[in-house]
Design an enzyme around this catalytic site. Sequence first.
Site, PDB file in Angstrom:
ATOM      1  N   HIS A  72       0.843  -1.208   0.000  1.00  0.00           N
ATOM      2  CA  HIS A  72       0.000   0.000   0.000  1.00  0.00           C
ATOM      3  C   HIS A  72       0.872   1.249   0.000  1.00  0.00           C
ATOM      4  O   HIS A  72       1.809   1.358   0.772  1.00  0.00           O
ATOM      5  CB  HIS A  72      -0.913   0.012   1.230  1.00  0.00           C
ATOM      6  CG  HIS A  72      -2.137  -0.833   1.062  1.00  0.00           C
ATOM      7  ND1 HIS A  72      -3.297  -0.616   1.759  1.00  0.00           N
ATOM      8  CD2 HIS A  72      -2.386  -1.890   0.261  1.00  0.00           C
ATOM      9  CE1 HIS A  72      -4.209  -1.514   1.399  1.00  0.00           C
ATOM     10  NE2 HIS A  72      -3.671  -2.295   0.500  1.00  0.00           N
ATOM     11  N   TYR A 200      -9.237   5.138   8.401  1.00  0.00           N
ATOM     12  CA  TYR A 200      -9.438   5.329   9.837  1.00  0.00           C
ATOM     13  C   TYR A 200     -10.398   6.503   9.984  1.00  0.00           C
ATOM     14  O   TYR A 200     -10.061   7.628   9.603  1.00  0.00           O
ATOM     15  CB  TYR A 200      -8.120   5.687  10.540  1.00  0.00           C
ATOM     16  CG  TYR A 200      -7.055   4.616  10.526  1.00  0.00           C
ATOM     17  CD1 TYR A 200      -6.242   4.392   9.412  1.00  0.00           C
ATOM     18  CD2 TYR A 200      -6.825   3.833  11.668  1.00  0.00           C
ATOM     19  CE1 TYR A 200      -5.242   3.425   9.417  1.00  0.00           C
ATOM     20  CE2 TYR A 200      -5.818   2.863  11.689  1.00  0.00           C
ATOM     21  CZ  TYR A 200      -5.039   2.665  10.559  1.00  0.00           C
ATOM     22  OH  TYR A 200      -4.037   1.708  10.574  1.00  0.00           O
ATOM     23  N   PRO A 292      -4.300  -0.696  18.903  1.00  0.00           N
ATOM     24  CA  PRO A 292      -4.086  -1.113  17.513  1.00  0.00           C
ATOM     25  C   PRO A 292      -4.151   0.023  16.493  1.00  0.00           C
ATOM     26  O   PRO A 292      -3.879  -0.201  15.319  1.00  0.00           O
ATOM     27  CB  PRO A 292      -5.231  -2.111  17.268  1.00  0.00           C
ATOM     28  CG  PRO A 292      -6.279  -1.742  18.252  1.00  0.00           C
ATOM     29  CD  PRO A 292      -5.569  -1.202  19.449  1.00  0.00           C
ATOM     30  N   LYS A 296       0.991  -1.041  15.185  1.00  0.00           N
ATOM     31  CA  LYS A 296       2.393  -1.133  15.579  1.00  0.00           C
ATOM     32  C   LYS A 296       2.759  -2.412  16.339  1.00  0.00           C
ATOM     33  O   LYS A 296       3.943  -2.717  16.503  1.00  0.00           O
ATOM     34  CB  LYS A 296       2.765   0.074  16.467  1.00  0.00           C
ATOM     35  CG  LYS A 296       2.782   1.389  15.718  1.00  0.00           C
ATOM     36  CD  LYS A 296       4.078   1.549  14.946  1.00  0.00           C
ATOM     37  CE  LYS A 296       4.012   2.632  13.912  1.00  0.00           C
ATOM     38  NZ  LYS A 296       3.882   2.163  12.535  1.00  0.00           N
ATOM     39  N   TYR A 384       3.961   6.079  10.613  1.00  0.00           N
ATOM     40  CA  TYR A 384       3.132   4.939  10.188  1.00  0.00           C
ATOM     41  C   TYR A 384       3.970   3.883   9.470  1.00  0.00           C
ATOM     42  O   TYR A 384       3.792   2.685   9.705  1.00  0.00           O
ATOM     43  CB  TYR A 384       2.000   5.431   9.266  1.00  0.00           C
ATOM     44  CG  TYR A 384       0.892   4.409   9.077  1.00  0.00           C
ATOM     45  CD1 TYR A 384      -0.102   4.243  10.032  1.00  0.00           C
ATOM     46  CD2 TYR A 384       0.856   3.608   7.944  1.00  0.00           C
ATOM     47  CE1 TYR A 384      -1.111   3.306   9.864  1.00  0.00           C
ATOM     48  CE2 TYR A 384      -0.155   2.658   7.763  1.00  0.00           C
ATOM     49  CZ  TYR A 384      -1.137   2.521   8.733  1.00  0.00           C
ATOM     50  OH  TYR A 384      -2.133   1.589   8.563  1.00  0.00           O
TER      51      TYR A 384
HETATM   52  C1  PHB Z   1      -6.285  -4.874  10.666  1.00  0.00           C
HETATM   53  O1  PHB Z   1      -6.361  -5.026   9.432  1.00  0.00           O
HETATM   54  O2  PHB Z   1      -6.649  -5.761  11.445  1.00  0.00           O
HETATM   55  C2  PHB Z   1      -5.738  -3.607  11.179  1.00  0.00           C
HETATM   56  C3  PHB Z   1      -5.206  -2.674  10.313  1.00  0.00           C
HETATM   57  C4  PHB Z   1      -4.701  -1.484  10.782  1.00  0.00           C
HETATM   58  C5  PHB Z   1      -4.745  -1.203  12.123  1.00  0.00           C
HETATM   59  C6  PHB Z   1      -5.253  -2.137  13.010  1.00  0.00           C
HETATM   60  C7  PHB Z   1      -5.758  -3.338  12.540  1.00  0.00           C
HETATM   61  O3  PHB Z   1      -4.270  -0.019  12.573  1.00  0.00           O
END
Ligand code: PHB
Length: 389
Positions: A72, A200, A292, A296, A384
């Site tokens: 990505h 997000y 989450p 990280k 990130y």
């Molecule tokens: C996930 O795909 O489970 C996932 C992706 C990004 C995050 C947390 C979980 O920040």
Amino acid sequence: MKTDVAIIGSGPSGLMLGHLLRQAGVEAVIVERQSKEHVLSRIRAGVLETVTTDILEDLDIADRMRAEGLPHDGFNLADGERLIRIDIKALTGKQVMVYGQTEVTKDLIDAAPARGLEIIWEAEETALHDIESDAPYVAFTKDGAQHRIEARFIAGCDGFHGPSRKAVPEASGRGFEKVYPFGWLGVLCDAPPCDHELIYANHENGFALASMRSMTRSRYYIQVPLTEQVEDWPDDKFWEELCRRLPPAAAANVTRAPALEKSIAPLRSYVFEPMRHGSLFLAGDAAHIVPPTGAKGLNLAASDVRYLSRALIAWFKKNDAEGLAGYSQTALARVWKAERFSWQLTMLMHRFPEDGPFDRRIQLAELDYIATSETARRAIAENYVGLPL
Ligand code: PHB
Ligand code: APR
């Protein structure tokens, strides 16, 4: 049984460490409480930084990730209406790899026998002994029989609830903790993702995340109060609330499919210092937890074991103790920066019960600042994709 390094825990930390040691000719044995099937069925996050993909490449266990993983170039923050794209490729020159932690674990477990990495499954009553000496050992029972693994060092890779961190005497360590008053309700389903990148979203009703495992498997999350149970969220109710929180274009593109997995995970920030006590070294979730929000967790486990494997290999192969002496300080410097980023993104993107209209306006102002400042976006992108080792 005798080995160089006894590793407790067969999650990503223990597996990556075991493989890195074996590759350099250091002996290692992993002791795991669960069955192999259980470990392979755990659904966890799925965004890999280069620190993690580099380990798999260096171990030559990256074929499936290269074939099936999705590189990505960016991800998105949403403020209710607007999508703010963080172009990580343009801002940092790097990418992230979307490839499930479950798959990483599977690839590492599958490669273990051929590399001479023994994993003892379904070990019970694992206990650490003599960690302040040069001859520590791990005791456990399996099928009713008592066993012990004598080693020069023990690596505590047994996650947040394992026995390793608890083996450090109270006066010799300190935990730093922040608990958040909500959890993430996650749903995994076989359906194409609603967007080709992660979103997000910060909505009046709370946070939502649109993620994926592949172009045919989606992973979605919504923020829920800790008082709620999975049973409170039948599929229909989940999809309604998810679509309310995502920006309109993404919401319109959500394919609703039956949940393959649905669970609620609480959010927590935690760091234990130091990450070494005598002959015991802690790595991954055994030493620290991040919420989450920044993806990280697995990547911090990877940087810990990169530092730790280098230090252990230098000790065994070159009689050089410097790396081991500096392990805790080196690892913690990177850990705390990832803690900071995960905490900041969590505060920015979630609704807190105590928040009023002022706090909401501040969040919206910060999102607007990010939308209009390349400097702000670069700072987010740099964190990130993962800070340098
Ligand atoms: C996930 O795909 O489970 C996932 C992706 C990004 C995050 C947390 C979980 O920040
Ligand atoms: N004896 C042996 N093994 C144990 C014991 C014990 N008493 N207690 C726990 N374990 C095992 C767990 O069953 C698990 O397989 O230790 C392992 C720890 O794995 P993780 O919790 O995955 O932690 P880690 O390897 O550090 O990975 C960190 O992966 O799991 C995610 O959220 C985590 O993203 C983070 C990253």
